[in-house]
Design a protein around this motif. Sequence first.
Motif, PDB file in Angstrom:
ATOM      1  N   THR A 218      -1.374 -30.727  -9.593  1.00 23.55           N
ATOM      2  CA  THR A 218      -2.277 -31.169 -10.652  1.00 23.55           C
ATOM      3  C   THR A 218      -1.473 -31.947 -11.690  1.00 23.55           C
ATOM      4  O   THR A 218      -0.317 -31.638 -11.942  1.00 23.55           O
TER       5      THR A 218
ATOM      6  N   ARG B 298     -10.532 -33.772  -4.475  1.00 24.13           N
ATOM      7  CA  ARG B 298      -9.593 -32.653  -4.654  1.00 24.13           C
ATOM      8  C   ARG B 298      -8.149 -33.107  -4.432  1.00 24.13           C
ATOM      9  O   ARG B 298      -7.234 -32.600  -5.077  1.00 24.13           O
TER      10      ARG B 298
ATOM     11  N   LEU C 215      -5.498 -30.598  -6.374  1.00 22.48           N
ATOM     12  CA  LEU C 215      -5.885 -29.246  -5.981  1.00 22.48           C
ATOM     13  C   LEU C 215      -5.634 -29.029  -4.499  1.00 22.48           C
ATOM     14  O   LEU C 215      -5.696 -27.919  -3.995  1.00 22.48           O
TER      15      LEU C 215
ATOM     16  N   VAL D 116     -10.910 -33.074 -14.293  1.00 21.30           N
ATOM     17  CA  VAL D 116     -11.980 -32.951 -13.310  1.00 21.30           C
ATOM     18  C   VAL D 116     -13.194 -32.293 -13.946  1.00 21.30           C
ATOM     19  O   VAL D 116     -13.065 -31.358 -14.721  1.00 21.30           O
TER      20      VAL D 116
ATOM     21  N   ALA E 149      -7.120 -34.874  -7.508  1.00 22.83           N
ATOM     22  CA  ALA E 149      -6.985 -33.906  -8.593  1.00 22.83           C
ATOM     23  C   ALA E 149      -5.727 -33.065  -8.440  1.00 22.83           C
ATOM     24  O   ALA E 149      -5.337 -32.343  -9.354  1.00 22.83           O
TER      25      ALA E 149
END
Lengths: 304, 246
Positions: free
Chosen positions: A104, A81, A86, A110, A84
Amino acid sequence: MIGDMTSTATAPDLSPAPGTDADATPARGRPNGVRLDQVARSFDIAQGRHDVLRGLDVELGSGEIVAVVGPSGCGKSTLLRLIAGLDRPSSGVIRIGGTALTGTDPRTAVAFQEPRLLPWRTLEKNVALGLPRGTGRTEGRERVRHLLQLVGLEHAAELRPREVSGGMAQRASLARALARSPEVLLLDEPFGALDALTRLRMQDLLLEIHAAEPTTILVVTHDVEEALYLADRVLLLRSLREEGPEARSLARVVDVPGTRPRDRADHTLAELRVHLLEGLGVTTHQTTTASTTSTTSTTTEFPS
Amino acid sequence: MRLAAGAVLPLIILAAWQIVTATELVPAYRLPGPLTVLQAAAELIERGELGLHIAISVQRVLLGFVIGSVIGLAVAAIVGLSRAGDALLNPTLAALRAVPSLAWVPLLILWLQIGEESKITLIAIGAFFPVFTTVAAALRHIDPHLVEAGRCFGLRGWSLFRTIQLPAVVPSVVSGLRLALAQAWLFLVAAELIASSMGLGFILNDSQQNGRVDRILLAIVLLALLGSLTNAVLGLAEKKLLRRWA
């Protein structure tokens, strides 16, 4: 590449695997790698601060496939995460192709453990969601059609997610991630919810796609065999819960020998598997001593 | 088939109604027969009044319904999508929702006089709450996985709302609208019973004072028919929308 490890050659194996989709779009240039410097992530809980990741130095080479394994709670999903965009690290820096990550990134894509398809869209329209902003209509349609073909869903383009099997939905999810032509593909236990046979097929599909469009791939998995089958390197993370405040997240790095596609029954892989499972605290009841890992593989230990 | 099954009970009631009135089991001043009610309708049509009463009531319901629903959707978006909006607005709205519909009437009449505004406002209040409650709750409970997937693919703000959050709540919006429409008819009668010179609620009130039970029954039957009709229209729209979005 990892911590103080000397940089051994990790040039990704880009030779096309047998059965590769011949008309696959060639990658434009080399995909970017990912670099993590002293990345940590902690969460505030009732008992104070809980460290999930600490002192993580990792570099994913361009086009490399890296698998992350570890006991539950070791922060492997958190790591994904973070890359990514996030979630943000509590400290440390994550760079993709040299630029620090602030959220992001259009260069990453993803695919999650659940397909996470929009139930009101057809598979085709779901895949189109992954297209980069500003993709032309005809170009986008062409790319989606190509991707559906790549994952074997060209016949199901007009179906809704609830009308297809879990494996098909997961393939659509993978196609959606690929629609961005990501330079970094992040997979969070992508095949974990599938039945054993479908899982093996999906692994081969992923390798075919990687051979056709070599992106940098980070795959989080709880399946050690899957990690060894797919990856150039396997990172073993440790859970920080029972560790002292000085412990770092990275417990072990295994360079997987040989070139893909690998023989699932390979003897070296079997030994590495035992080795990794032991690292995960699983007794394998093997009669031969498992500590003698093959000379062709390199394991770097990071004691806590 | 379902239509036929649904018609069975009303036909039985109609037959029973005819029998008890024709045999004078119930005196006519308490319950006039179906034919008397039809005559009452014919009489009002002849004087050109019935169409006007119906038209004004339908207009009030539709206007109030549209205004209340639009405001309800907007406020639901604020409360359902932003934590601050929820914390700021929800307690007040919950308190306002607890106020019975009739309690608004004196205030609305004082503020807006006995014109159309006060009635439409009351109906809009009635339509607002079902839409607001269902849609705000639905927005708050959208699968966070889908929203996160959307963020992964670069969706933000308006594009995220348009692509994921709005489609995800379409079924709730439709059921909220159906509840709101039913509530709008309810509030219509409340508004017209108290202060009006036209409309189905006016017929009810006026006929009560004149002892015209036939017209009271006529108004009730008309309210039932109109309510079912508008509900059926929304039901058709719902079917279409759900086939596309659910």
